[in-house]
Write a protein that holds these residues in place. Structure first.
Motif, PDB file in Angstrom:
ATOM      1  N   MET A  33      17.093  -4.297  -9.778  1.00  0.00           N
ATOM      2  CA  MET A  33      16.445  -5.270 -10.647  1.00  0.00           C
ATOM      3  C   MET A  33      15.319  -4.607 -11.436  1.00  0.00           C
ATOM      4  N   GLU A  34      15.169  -5.008 -12.685  1.00  0.00           N
ATOM      5  CA  GLU A  34      14.128  -4.449 -13.521  1.00  0.00           C
ATOM      6  C   GLU A  34      12.751  -4.927 -13.073  1.00  0.00           C
ATOM      7  N   SER A  35      11.785  -4.029 -13.181  1.00  0.00           N
ATOM      8  CA  SER A  35      10.412  -4.413 -12.853  1.00  0.00           C
ATOM      9  C   SER A  35       9.854  -5.312 -13.960  1.00  0.00           C
ATOM     10  N   ILE A  36       8.763  -6.006 -13.653  1.00  0.00           N
ATOM     11  CA  ILE A  36       8.177  -6.991 -14.549  1.00  0.00           C
ATOM     12  C   ILE A  36       6.703  -6.653 -14.735  1.00  0.00           C
ATOM     13  N   LEU A  37       6.266  -6.583 -15.982  1.00  0.00           N
ATOM     14  CA  LEU A  37       4.857  -6.348 -16.263  1.00  0.00           C
ATOM     15  C   LEU A  37       4.114  -7.672 -16.174  1.00  0.00           C
ATOM     16  N   SER A  38       3.065  -7.715 -15.372  1.00  0.00           N
ATOM     17  CA  SER A  38       2.289  -8.939 -15.172  1.00  0.00           C
ATOM     18  C   SER A  38       0.815  -8.610 -15.317  1.00  0.00           C
ATOM     19  N   GLY A  39       0.251  -8.942 -16.486  1.00  0.00           N
ATOM     20  CA  GLY A  39      -1.135  -8.570 -16.726  1.00  0.00           C
ATOM     21  C   GLY A  39      -1.282  -7.062 -16.696  1.00  0.00           C
ATOM     22  N   SER A  40      -2.191  -6.577 -15.876  1.00  0.00           N
ATOM     23  CA  SER A  40      -2.407  -5.133 -15.778  1.00  0.00           C
ATOM     24  C   SER A  40      -1.618  -4.505 -14.635  1.00  0.00           C
ATOM     25  N   SER A  41      -0.777  -5.294 -13.970  1.00  0.00           N
ATOM     26  CA  SER A  41      -0.007  -4.747 -12.846  1.00  0.00           C
ATOM     27  C   SER A  41       1.480  -4.830 -13.137  1.00  0.00           C
ATOM     28  N   ARG A  42       2.249  -4.185 -12.303  1.00  0.00           N
ATOM     29  CA  ARG A  42       3.702  -4.213 -12.422  1.00  0.00           C
ATOM     30  C   ARG A  42       4.290  -4.751 -11.125  1.00  0.00           C
ATOM     31  N   ILE A  43       5.260  -5.643 -11.248  1.00  0.00           N
ATOM     32  CA  ILE A  43       5.972  -6.194 -10.104  1.00  0.00           C
ATOM     33  C   ILE A  43       7.331  -5.512 -10.054  1.00  0.00           C
ATOM     34  N   ALA A  44       7.595  -4.817  -8.976  1.00  0.00           N
ATOM     35  CA  ALA A  44       8.817  -4.025  -8.867  1.00  0.00           C
ATOM     36  C   ALA A  44       9.596  -4.439  -7.619  1.00  0.00           C
ATOM     37  N   PHE A  45      10.893  -4.155  -7.637  1.00  0.00           N
ATOM     38  CA  PHE A  45      11.794  -4.706  -6.634  1.00  0.00           C
ATOM     39  C   PHE A  45      12.591  -3.603  -5.940  1.00  0.00           C
ATOM     40  N   GLY A  46      12.750  -3.759  -4.610  1.00  0.00           N
ATOM     41  CA  GLY A  46      13.669  -2.935  -3.843  1.00  0.00           C
ATOM     42  C   GLY A  46      13.422  -1.447  -3.973  1.00  0.00           C
ATOM     43  N   GLU A  47      14.497  -0.681  -4.083  1.00  0.00           N
ATOM     44  CA  GLU A  47      14.400   0.771  -4.137  1.00  0.00           C
ATOM     45  C   GLU A  47      13.630   1.229  -5.365  1.00  0.00           C
ATOM     46  N   ASN A  48      13.823   0.546  -6.492  1.00  0.00           N
ATOM     47  CA  ASN A  48      13.064   0.888  -7.692  1.00  0.00           C
ATOM     48  C   ASN A  48      11.572   0.725  -7.444  1.00  0.00           C
ATOM     49  N   GLY A  49      11.207  -0.327  -6.729  1.00  0.00           N
ATOM     50  CA  GLY A  49       9.805  -0.537  -6.393  1.00  0.00           C
ATOM     51  C   GLY A  49       9.257   0.555  -5.489  1.00  0.00           C
ATOM     52  N   ARG A  50      10.073   0.974  -4.532  1.00  0.00           N
ATOM     53  CA  ARG A  50       9.623   2.050  -3.633  1.00  0.00           C
ATOM     54  C   ARG A  50       9.399   3.352  -4.407  1.00  0.00           C
ATOM     55  N   LEU A  51      10.265   3.623  -5.374  1.00  0.00           N
ATOM     56  CA  LEU A  51      10.090   4.822  -6.203  1.00  0.00           C
ATOM     57  C   LEU A  51       8.821   4.728  -7.045  1.00  0.00           C
ATOM     58  N   LEU A  52       8.568   3.548  -7.613  1.00  0.00           N
ATOM     59  CA  LEU A  52       7.353   3.368  -8.403  1.00  0.00           C
ATOM     60  C   LEU A  52       6.104   3.528  -7.548  1.00  0.00           C
ATOM     61  N   PHE A  53       6.163   3.041  -6.303  1.00  0.00           N
ATOM     62  CA  PHE A  53       5.015   3.179  -5.409  1.00  0.00           C
ATOM     63  C   PHE A  53       4.759   4.652  -5.099  1.00  0.00           C
ATOM     64  N   ARG A  54       5.830   5.393  -4.852  1.00  0.00           N
ATOM     65  CA  ARG A  54       5.649   6.836  -4.597  1.00  0.00           C
ATOM     66  C   ARG A  54       5.060   7.532  -5.827  1.00  0.00           C
ATOM     67  N   ASP A  55       5.561   7.178  -7.017  1.00  0.00           N
ATOM     68  CA  ASP A  55       5.024   7.781  -8.238  1.00  0.00           C
ATOM     69  C   ASP A  55       3.561   7.405  -8.431  1.00  0.00           C
ATOM     70  N   PHE A  56       3.229   6.154  -8.118  1.00  0.00           N
ATOM     71  CA  PHE A  56       1.853   5.695  -8.229  1.00  0.00           C
ATOM     72  C   PHE A  56       0.939   6.504  -7.318  1.00  0.00           C
ATOM     73  N   LEU A  57       1.360   6.698  -6.071  1.00  0.00           N
ATOM     74  CA  LEU A  57       0.542   7.462  -5.124  1.00  0.00           C
ATOM     75  C   LEU A  57       0.393   8.911  -5.567  1.00  0.00           C
ATOM     76  N   ALA A  58       1.487   9.481  -6.099  1.00  0.00           N
ATOM     77  CA  ALA A  58       1.447  10.877  -6.537  1.00  0.00           C
ATOM     78  C   ALA A  58       0.550  11.060  -7.756  1.00  0.00           C
ATOM     79  N   GLY A  59       0.437  10.017  -8.564  1.00  0.00           N
ATOM     80  CA  GLY A  59      -0.358  10.114  -9.782  1.00  0.00           C
ATOM     81  C   GLY A  59      -1.829   9.810  -9.598  1.00  0.00           C
ATOM     82  N   GLN A  60      -2.218   9.406  -8.400  1.00  0.00           N
ATOM     83  CA  GLN A  60      -3.609   9.069  -8.117  1.00  0.00           C
ATOM     84  C   GLN A  60      -4.171  10.034  -7.068  1.00  0.00           C
ATOM     85  N   ARG A  61      -5.469  10.111  -7.020  1.00  0.00           N
ATOM     86  CA  ARG A  61      -6.122  10.922  -5.985  1.00  0.00           C
ATOM     87  C   ARG A  61      -7.055  10.018  -5.195  1.00  0.00           C
TER      88      ARG A  61
END
Length: 353
Positions: free
Chosen positions: A1-29
């Motif tokens: 399922m496609e993620s959804i932009l909500s205000g300043s955050s993103r709502i993501a689903f299932g495996e796609n969401g897990r990938l986005l979370f990993r990318d988010f963690l990798a992009g932050q310190r």
């Protein structure tokens, strides 16, 4: 399922969401990462989360007691003290893993700790996936009064993983389903028609996505709840008063949120006939569907009066007048509707009949 932009955050689903979370963690310190659970999600959901994200074994786990009774400022104080004691700073991240109590309270704690740290919501109940996940509302109860203290603050990311639904009893699934029914009633009749024939509460992935889209469209148009967003309160004016009243009876006698809201939607459908033009046939249809999914709650006369007294604390009130979001027809709602005391008593009679 496609993620959804909500205000300043993103709502993501299932495996796609897990990938986005990993990318988010990798992009932050982040200087440190904390995971907030309650006593239920720590047992049932944290192992699932840990299997998906093994690195979480190095993060600090915070736990609060489960249940609406603990959604209060005292719990927040405990968490603020724990974060401070464990060295959390402005570069820390709080991951809220749980239902609406955890995401509402955790979001409030994060938004106010050191004037705001980043947080991610991972809703684990159907209710929190389709309701608390969208719109950035955070907060806690004030005594028995629902969500009286809080702020609107978007999380960095919302990860909706329907796999967590396998940890829930059917009663909890039904509770979340009430909010999905509401989305159909206020926004889209075909969606209501599809939902009302549901027989399997564990196969709702596509409908979850639809509910999130519908609510998000409203939130994007009215992020601060100054107008359109108030339609999301259909069923909640009486429903929150009912929920608050039963919360005061103790844990063993309390109603789940969706159970109280389902009763509220039946009663506010009656009010919609009286004050907003809803047809009697559609009102009766709503009542029939709600009572098919949710057992009728008995309301003795003394309880009814106590519930009506709680209405004066509703956040939508204006100049001491109680205002309702009502239905003009299934799929079309209106806001800021004032109703009579006689109609309110009639709503209880209609629900009981």
């Amino acid at each position: 399922m496609e993620s959804i932009l909500s205000g300043s955050s993103r709502i993501a689903f299932g495996e796609n969401g897990r990938l986005l979370f990993r990318d988010f963690l990798a992009g932050q310190r982040f200087s440190s990462i904390f995971v907030l659970t309650d006593s239920n999600t720590r047992v049932h959901c944290l192992p699932v989360f840990g299997a998906q994200f093994p690195e979480a074994g190095k993060w600090t786990i915070l736990e609060i007691p489960a249940g609406e009774a603990h959604k209060n400022i005292t719990t927040c104080l405990t968490l603020w003290q724990q974060l401070s004691g464990k060295g959390a700073d402005r570069q820390s991240l709080l991951v809220n893993l749980g239902g609406g109590v955890v995401t509402d309270l955790g979001g409030f704690v994060a938004s106010t700790y050191q004037r705001g740290i980043a947080f991610v919501n991972i809703p684990t109940t159907l209710l929190s996936m389709v309701d608390a996940s969208v719109g950035g509302k955070t907060g806690v109860d004030l005594g028995l009064l629902k969500n009286q203290i809080g702020v609107i603050q978007d999380p960095e990311l919302v990860l909706i993983d329907s796999g967590y639904l396998n940890t829930l009893e059917e009663r909890q699934l039904r509770s979340g389903f009430a909010e999905m029914l509401k989305h159909g009633l206020i926004l889209e009749k075909p969606y209501w028609d599809a939902l009302k024939n549901t027989t399997n509460f564990r196969s709702l992935q596509e409908h979850i996505h639809t509910s999130v889209i519908l609510k998000n469209n409203v939130v994007l148009e009215d992020p601060r709840e100054s107008g359109l967003r108030k339609i999301l309160n259909f069923g909640h004016t009486l429903g929150h008063a009912i929920e608050s009243f039963y919360l005061g009876k103790g844990e063993g006698l309390s109603l789940l949120h969706g159970e109280a809201i389902a009763a509220g939607m039946v009663m506010e459908s009656y009010l919609s006939v009286q004050h907003a033009g809803l047809s009697t046939s559609e009102c009766d249809e709503i009542k029939s569907v709600m009572l098919r999914f949710f057992p009728r709650v008995p309301f003795p006369e003394a309880d009814r009066e106590a519930i009506l007294e709680l209405l004066r604390f509703d956040k939508k009130n204006s100049a001491g007048s109680v205002r309702f979001a009502l239905l003009q027809r299934i799929g079309k709602a209106c806001t800021h509707q004032e109703v009579t005391r006689e109609s309110l008593r009639g709503a209880f009679e209609y629900y009981a009949d």
